[in-house]
Every structure is written in C-alpha cells, then in structure tokens.
Design a protein around this motif. Sequence first.
Motif, PDB file in Angstrom:
ATOM      1  N   SER A  11       0.857  -1.174   0.000  1.00 39.09           N
ATOM      2  CA  SER A  11       0.000   0.000   0.000  1.00 39.09           C
ATOM      3  C   SER A  11       0.900   1.234   0.000  1.00 39.09           C
ATOM      4  CB  SER A  11      -0.902  -0.005   1.238  1.00 39.09           C
ATOM      5  OG  SER A  11      -1.720   1.130   1.271  1.00 39.09           O
ATOM      6  N   VAL A  12       0.755   2.093  -1.023  1.00 42.34           N
ATOM      7  CA  VAL A  12       1.577   3.296  -1.150  1.00 42.34           C
ATOM      8  C   VAL A  12       0.694   4.466  -1.535  1.00 42.34           C
ATOM      9  CG1 VAL A  12       3.638   1.985  -1.798  1.00 42.34           C
ATOM     10  CG2 VAL A  12       2.128   2.884  -3.579  1.00 42.34           C
ATOM     11  N   PRO A  13       1.153   5.686  -1.291  1.00 45.41           N
ATOM     12  CA  PRO A  13       0.355   6.863  -1.682  1.00 45.41           C
ATOM     13  C   PRO A  13       0.444   7.114  -3.177  1.00 45.41           C
ATOM     14  CG  PRO A  13       2.386   7.544  -0.635  1.00 45.41           C
ATOM     15  CD  PRO A  13       2.334   6.064  -0.512  1.00 45.41           C
ATOM     16  N   SER A  14      -0.522   7.876  -3.655  1.00 42.31           N
ATOM     17  CA  SER A  14      -0.540   8.264  -5.053  1.00 42.31           C
ATOM     18  C   SER A  14       0.765   8.967  -5.431  1.00 42.31           C
ATOM     19  CB  SER A  14      -1.731   9.194  -5.303  1.00 42.31           C
ATOM     20  OG  SER A  14      -1.800   9.577  -6.646  1.00 42.31           O
ATOM     21  N   GLY A  15       1.295   8.623  -6.609  1.00 40.58           N
ATOM     22  CA  GLY A  15       2.567   9.177  -7.061  1.00 40.58           C
ATOM     23  C   GLY A  15       3.768   8.322  -6.713  1.00 40.58           C
ATOM     24  N   GLY A  16       3.556   7.318  -5.890  1.00 46.20           N
ATOM     25  CA  GLY A  16       4.638   6.447  -5.475  1.00 46.20           C
ATOM     26  C   GLY A  16       5.001   5.401  -6.506  1.00 46.20           C
ATOM     27  N   SER A  17       5.950   4.552  -6.125  1.00 47.49           N
ATOM     28  CA  SER A  17       6.436   3.497  -7.019  1.00 47.49           C
ATOM     29  C   SER A  17       6.472   2.154  -6.291  1.00 47.49           C
ATOM     30  CB  SER A  17       7.855   3.822  -7.504  1.00 47.49           C
ATOM     31  OG  SER A  17       7.877   5.007  -8.268  1.00 47.49           O
ATOM     32  N   LEU A  18       6.335   1.106  -7.076  1.00 48.11           N
ATOM     33  CA  LEU A  18       6.483  -0.250  -6.578  1.00 48.11           C
ATOM     34  C   LEU A  18       7.121  -1.101  -7.663  1.00 48.11           C
ATOM     35  CD1 LEU A  18       3.048  -1.060  -4.861  1.00 48.11           C
ATOM     36  CD2 LEU A  18       5.265  -0.870  -3.720  1.00 48.11           C
ATOM     37  N   ARG A  19       7.817  -2.147  -7.253  1.00 53.59           N
ATOM     38  CA  ARG A  19       8.303  -3.132  -8.215  1.00 53.59           C
ATOM     39  C   ARG A  19       7.778  -4.499  -7.805  1.00 53.59           C
ATOM     40  NH1 ARG A  19      14.280  -5.224 -10.161  1.00 53.59           N
ATOM     41  NH2 ARG A  19      14.271  -6.256  -8.131  1.00 53.59           N
ATOM     42  N   LEU A  20       7.022  -5.085  -8.695  1.00 56.75           N
ATOM     43  CA  LEU A  20       6.512  -6.432  -8.474  1.00 56.75           C
ATOM     44  C   LEU A  20       7.463  -7.443  -9.093  1.00 56.75           C
ATOM     45  CD1 LEU A  20       2.724  -5.927  -9.319  1.00 56.75           C
ATOM     46  CD2 LEU A  20       3.931  -5.536  -7.156  1.00 56.75           C
ATOM     47  N   SER A  21       7.554  -8.599  -8.462  1.00 59.85           N
ATOM     48  CA  SER A  21       8.367  -9.695  -8.982  1.00 59.85           C
ATOM     49  C   SER A  21       7.505 -10.933  -9.141  1.00 59.85           C
ATOM     50  CB  SER A  21       9.523 -10.008  -8.025  1.00 59.85           C
ATOM     51  OG  SER A  21      10.375  -8.905  -7.865  1.00 59.85           O
ATOM     52  N   CYS A  22       7.874 -11.766 -10.087  1.00 65.42           N
ATOM     53  CA  CYS A  22       7.174 -13.024 -10.320  1.00 65.42           C
ATOM     54  C   CYS A  22       8.233 -14.097 -10.539  1.00 65.42           C
ATOM     55  CB  CYS A  22       6.257 -12.905 -11.529  1.00 65.42           C
ATOM     56  SG  CYS A  22       5.517 -14.461 -12.057  1.00 65.42           S
ATOM     57  N   ALA A  23       8.415 -14.942  -9.548  1.00 67.65           N
ATOM     58  CA  ALA A  23       9.413 -16.000  -9.633  1.00 67.65           C
ATOM     59  C   ALA A  23       8.779 -17.259 -10.208  1.00 67.65           C
ATOM     60  CB  ALA A  23       9.983 -16.278  -8.251  1.00 67.65           C
ATOM     61  N   ALA A  24       9.429 -17.839 -11.204  1.00 68.28           N
ATOM     62  CA  ALA A  24       8.922 -19.041 -11.861  1.00 68.28           C
ATOM     63  C   ALA A  24       9.755 -20.254 -11.456  1.00 68.28           C
ATOM     64  CB  ALA A  24       8.965 -18.866 -13.372  1.00 68.28           C
ATOM     65  N   SER A  25       9.084 -21.367 -11.217  1.00 71.89           N
ATOM     66  CA  SER A  25       9.806 -22.612 -10.914  1.00 71.89           C
ATOM     67  C   SER A  25      10.507 -23.137 -12.159  1.00 71.89           C
ATOM     68  CB  SER A  25       8.836 -23.665 -10.389  1.00 71.89           C
ATOM     69  OG  SER A  25       7.831 -23.932 -11.346  1.00 71.89           O
ATOM     70  N   ALA A  26       9.921 -22.829 -13.304  1.00 69.02           N
ATOM     71  CA  ALA A  26      10.485 -23.213 -14.594  1.00 69.02           C
ATOM     72  C   ALA A  26       9.741 -22.412 -15.638  1.00 69.02           C
ATOM     73  CB  ALA A  26      10.305 -24.711 -14.843  1.00 69.02           C
ATOM     74  N   TYR A  27      10.326 -22.298 -16.814  1.00 69.20           N
ATOM     75  CA  TYR A  27       9.603 -21.665 -17.892  1.00 69.20           C
ATOM     76  C   TYR A  27       9.049 -22.740 -18.807  1.00 69.20           C
ATOM     77  CZ  TYR A  27      11.023 -16.920 -16.822  1.00 69.20           C
ATOM     78  OH  TYR A  27      11.199 -15.710 -16.223  1.00 69.20           O
ATOM     79  N   PRO A  28       7.938 -22.454 -19.492  1.00 71.20           N
ATOM     80  CA  PRO A  28       7.446 -23.399 -20.485  1.00 71.20           C
ATOM     81  C   PRO A  28       8.561 -23.773 -21.455  1.00 71.20           C
ATOM     82  CG  PRO A  28       5.860 -21.633 -20.177  1.00 71.20           C
ATOM     83  CD  PRO A  28       7.094 -21.249 -19.410  1.00 71.20           C
ATOM     84  N   LYS A  29       8.618 -25.016 -21.825  1.00 68.37           N
ATOM     85  CA  LYS A  29       9.774 -25.521 -22.563  1.00 68.37           C
ATOM     86  C   LYS A  29       9.872 -24.989 -23.979  1.00 68.37           C
ATOM     87  CE  LYS A  29      10.242 -29.675 -19.782  1.00 68.37           C
ATOM     88  NZ  LYS A  29      10.260 -31.144 -19.752  1.00 68.37           N
ATOM     89  N   ARG A  30       8.759 -24.663 -24.565  1.00 67.24           N
ATOM     90  CA  ARG A  30       8.793 -24.125 -25.910  1.00 67.24           C
ATOM     91  C   ARG A  30       8.800 -22.606 -25.835  1.00 67.24           C
ATOM     92  NH1 ARG A  30       4.050 -27.058 -28.917  1.00 67.24           N
ATOM     93  NH2 ARG A  30       2.968 -26.690 -26.951  1.00 67.24           N
TER      94      ARG A  30
END
Length: 125
Positions: A11-30
């Motif tokens: 939760s941040v105020p308007s005008g702020g910044s955030l960085r989201l991360s998404c960790a994958a166990s593996a990527y699709p093979k193709r």
Amino acid sequence: QVELVESGGSSVPSGGSLRLSCAASAYPKRGYCLGWFRQPPGKEREEVAILDRAGAITYADSVKGRFTISHDSAKKTLYLQMNSLKPEDTAIYYCAADELPCEILAADYTGMDYWGKGTQVTISS
C-alpha cells in the motif's frame, strides 16, 4: 509444471512506485509468452503488460509511460516496475505464462495456462 509466485505488492500513496516480482519454478519448454494482469475491485481481470520470448512488449494504454515490464531469464523472474501510481491502479496483480507465442494468444491473453495467486497493490489518494 510451471509455478509462479508474485511478490512486492504493498500500500503506497498516489505518485509512489512499486516493483513487483514473479518467480517461476520453470519456464514453459517451448517458446513462451509472459505477462502481468490485474483485477481491480469489482471488475474483471485485465491485461497490463505482455512480453514475448523475442523481447517484444505491449502495454495497456492506461499504464504506458508509467509501467515497465522486464525479465531476468537467469533468475527466471519477471518484473513490473510501476511509477507514478494512481488510485485507479489499485488491484490484485497477477503474472502469467504460456508455452504458446504471444501472437497466438493475442485474441485473449487471459487464457494463458499458468497463473500466480496474485499480490495486492493499494494506492491511496
């Protein structure tokens, strides 16, 4: 099986910044398509940013110039840098992945095969 785990929501105020991360166990093979989506309160899930294996990127008009999607293949992690945040950016943010190329999925990116459980982003005015 591909497992995705989002983090970085806050939760941040308007005008702020955030960085989201998404960790994958593996990527699709193709060839794969990766993306960030969000679901605002009381609304349907919507596309935020899409990244294909060749590096081509598309953004929703509402986030262009404010959000940046990026990818670290060595870490199997997808990122979403969000700047100049607005109250209307409040939503649960999800990452997604699919084996198919993005151009095949373009008719409906919400049909991607693999999804994380989401991370809450709340922007106060």
